[in-house]
Design an enzyme around this catalytic site. Structure first.
Site: not given
Length: 778
Positions: A45, A122
């Site tokens: 990420k 997310d």
């Protein structure tokens, strides 16, 4: 084998935090090849061009690194899956954004990548105005982009799609009734595999029923992105336990399984090793083309390879797999060690300085270099003796480099096991602390007060046995705390630097919490508690972050004050052993020597000592040690006492006792006829010390403390633990606030206390002197 039918099993680098290095990934590929894992998904990420700056193409240097990674994975027989996460700011209806997405994936495709993933996890569910006009729903927008990219890439055999509702707890209103999932299942092209994490983001188990339900909605077997060992959501937790709660029979319900493990690379040996063991059984169970006899033979072959990691019913056994992984990991950890120890004795200013060289420093020393620099490194890692009285009777300490023992590795794993389950050592630690708190009345002095009563012999014997039981269980608890301290020391001095840097923050954090918990139990054993605030914070398991360390913390009366426990580890790890315990009368001479040494250091002259050697100690420490020793804690290392913290639970009553008991004793000890002006000056200062504090201060902060530590402490965190141990005792006996008075020029002490939640309350008004009073509520 065609990627469309092959069971994908391996690792996803998909955590938040610093991505792994190229060298670590190469080691990962070696592990995966050894343990017969076949897929690696690249999706860290915090790789800016994976998520935040997904529109930007890779530079030539980055291209070279990515190409090297793809080639290296192919050499190991692994499928390299490149993923992109454009969901945070993509405009689904924008032809420009779609072109940029294609440009980015075309660049990676030219580097040799043949498998891809597009991730929409997310992110916010809302659509911008343009997308709301172009698509009927959020799901339709995602599916439209995914299908177009899949066709653009030539319909590769492996193409993964991560939905925004990627687990049961995120589905609205439920898995089977989610409009989002139903749209994805119906409209996403059938050869695109869909990622799923289970019933929760971190699922304790994967059930056949749960996977069958999601398979029905998605109209295809999901690929599990398994967060069982992921720790990016809690900086104080690490998971070294085995792959567990996922059974080989689930293989028929899945497209594959990719483990998203710990951020710390070296912490993933056991998780991936045991995953590989499970895969051996999984392949056997899911292989419908082999006959029964061949299947049995394959199972036996797997048993041979994994040193009996299946049970009698030929099921994957996590405990057996863990034992095998521990054995192999011990061999891995023993490889990089360099035997030997470094012992140095120096002479400076006619004082013996006994030094244990830090494991990260000794290699620099052996290579020569500047003499002054070597002297500085030695000085920063030395044990210092006090003037006139050494902190130890003599000898030289050695830190030997040796591999961790099997019991230490089992302790390490047991203390950092799994998100929903502690290992045996951690369970015992928490259970014992809970029991010892609840039954501390068995050894409490308060139970012994009051008029004597007639007690039958049987009852007296029962009470005696109960006290013995408490002390026996306390000894076991203290023993585990000592094992944790020894484990910390061994990790620093006995493993490779790569393992050390990854594991050290967690072992260090637990060592510190165990130091405070051990001091608390020792204090309870002295029988001084009133039980006013003994039970700490009531909570269900897993509510608080921090794993075993966090749960130990929350069992302490001061546990809700997280700033006392959560701090970054020191830059240079040290293997010194420390202990925090209640004060004993025999400590008085060492403590007096310590404060005299600190006083001389502050004045900058070794010749400024008063006429009487006890004078400084009597002023700084004497009243507390004489009148309330139960609130005095001592810090010691291998050479003896190196710090102390003294407390007063009720300053008002303490001041009265000083005037009636302590000061008359001091006037007798230092009579005016001795003629020592220095003694009379300090005696006058003692009189001033007993002055009154403002009622407004004592109303909120009824307790007081004094903290002293030798300046040669390498690990400042043990001083924090020392202070926390005292605050725990004060809180347990009903104090709701504590203050500390110091000089405004003492910047180091001011900064130290400020970081621990102390705030400036009074300046220049404390008992009509130029002082600063810092206070904090408990």
């Amino acid at each position: 084998m065609d990627g469309r039918s092959e069971f994908l099993c391996g690792v996803v680098e998909g955590f938040y935090g610093r991505p792994w290095s190229m060298e670590q990934r190469k080691v990962l590929f070696q592990w995966m090849q050894r343990w017969e894992l076949n897929t690696y998904l690249y999706g860290p990420k915090d790789d800016l061009k994976h998520r935040l700056l997904w529109r930007e193409v890779y530079s030539p240097e980055e291209e070279g690194q990515l190409h090297t990674l793809i080639v290296e994975s192919e050499k190991r027989g692994l499928r390299f899956v490149y993923s992109l996460s454009p969901g945070q700011d993509i405009v689904f209806s924008s032809s420009c954004d779609l072109s940029l997405l294609k440009r980015k994936l075309r660049q990676v495709s030219k580097l040799g990548c043949q498998a891809f993933a597009i991730l929409f996890d997310d992110i916010d569910h809302s659509l911008c105005q343009a997308d709301s006009q172009a698509f009927s729903s959020f799901a339709h927008a995602q599916v439209s982009v995914a299908n177009e990219i899949y066709r653009f890439l030539g319909e590769p055999p492996v193409f993964l799609f991560c939905p925004t509702e990627y687990c049961g707890s995120l589905c609205s209103p439920s898995v089977s009734k989610s409009p989002y999932l139903m749209t994805v299942g119906e409209d996403l092209l059938p050869n695109i595999s869909i990622i799923w994490t289970g019933s929760k983001v971190i699922s304790r188990e994967l059930s056949v029923e749960g996977l069958s339900e999601v398979q029905s909605v998605l109209q295809r077997p999901p690929l599990v992105w398994d967060n069982l060992h992921a720790n990016d959501y809690d900086s104080r937790r690490l998971f070294l336990g085995p792959f567990k709660g996922r059974y080989p029979q689930l293989a028929t319900q899945l497209r594959g399984l990719l483990l998203n493990p710990n951020c710390e690379f070296e912490a993933n040996y056991i998780p991936l090793h045991t995953l590989g063991t499970c895969v051996c059984v999984c392949v056997c169970v899911s292989n419908n083309d082999v006959c029964v006899s061949e299947c049995v033979f394959f199972i036996l072959f797997c048993v041979f390879l994994t040193m009996v990691c299946v049970d009698e019913e030929h099921q994957y056994c996590p405990e057996m797999a863990l034992s095998t992984a521990l054995h192999d990991w011990m061999e891995e950890l023993s490889q990089p060690l360099q035997p030997g120890c470094v012992c140095v004795v120096l002479k400076r200013s006619q004082l013996s300085l006994i030094s244990t060289v830090h494991p990260d420093v000794d290699s620099d020393l052996s290579e020569g270099g500047d003499g002054e620099e070597r002297e500085k490194k030695l000085h920063n890692n030395q044990f210092q003796q006090g003037p006139g009285q050494p902190r130890s009777p003599g000898g030289v300490l050695c830190v030997e480099k040796a591999p961790l023992s099997e019991s230490q590795i089992r302790l390490l794993v047991g203390l950092h096991y799994l998100p929903h389950e502690h290992g045996p050592s951690a369970q015992r630690l928490l259970q014992d602390l809970t029991w010892l708190k609840e039954h501390c009345h068995l050894v409490s002095a308060n139970d012994k007060k009051g008029p004597p009563q007639k007690v039958c012999v049987c009852r007296s014997k029962a009470l005696h046995l109960s006290a013995e039981e408490w002390r026996g269980r306390a000894a076991g608890f203290l023993g585990v705390c000592e094992e944790i301290a020894a484990l910390h020391s061994s990790v620093v001095s006995g493993v490779s630097k790569a393992v050390l840097y990854d594991l050290y923050p967690y072992v260090w954090d637990l060592r510190n919490t165990a130091l405070v918990a051990k001091a608390f139990i020792c204090w309870l054993g002295c029988g001084t508690t009133t039980g006013a605030e003994l039970l700490g914070v009531e909570s269900e398991p897993w509510v608080f972050k921090g794993g075993v360390s966090g749960e130990l913390q929350m069992l302490l009366p001061i546990g809700s004050n997280s700033e006392l426990f959560s701090h970054p580890p020191p830059l240079f790890p040290t293997s010194r052993l420390y202990n925090i315990r209640p004060y004993h009368n025999k400590d008085k001479a060492e403590l007096y020597c310590m404060v005299r040494q600190l006083q001389q250091g502050a004045q900058g002259s070794p010749d400024s000592s008063p006429a009487h050697p006890d004078l400084i100690g009597d002023r700084c420490l004497g009243p507390c040690l004489a009148l309330c020793p139960e609130y005095s804690m001592v810090l010691e290392d291998e050479l003896g006492v190196c710090g102390c913290v003294l407390g007063v639970v009720d300053v008002r009553s303490f001041a009265k006792r000083c005037q009636t008991c302590w000061m008359p004793a001091m006037r007798d000890k230092y009579p005016p006829r001795t003629g020592h002006a220095n003694s009379q000056e300090v005696l006058q200062q003692m009189e001033e010390d007993q002055g009154e504090y403002p009622d407004s201060l004592l109303y909120h902060f009824p307790s007081q403390l004094r903290l002293d530590a030798l300046p040669d402490l390498v690990d400042i965190s043990v001083t924090r633990c020392l202070l926390t141990a005292l605050l725990t005792a004060l809180k347990a006996n009903g104090s709701h606030g504590v203050f500390c008075e110091m000089q405004p020029t003492d910047r180091m002490r001011l900064d130290f206390l400020t970081k621990l939640g102390f705030l400036e309350i009074i300046r220049g008004e404390a008992r009509h002197r130029e002082g600063v009073v810092l206070g904090r509520l408990l």
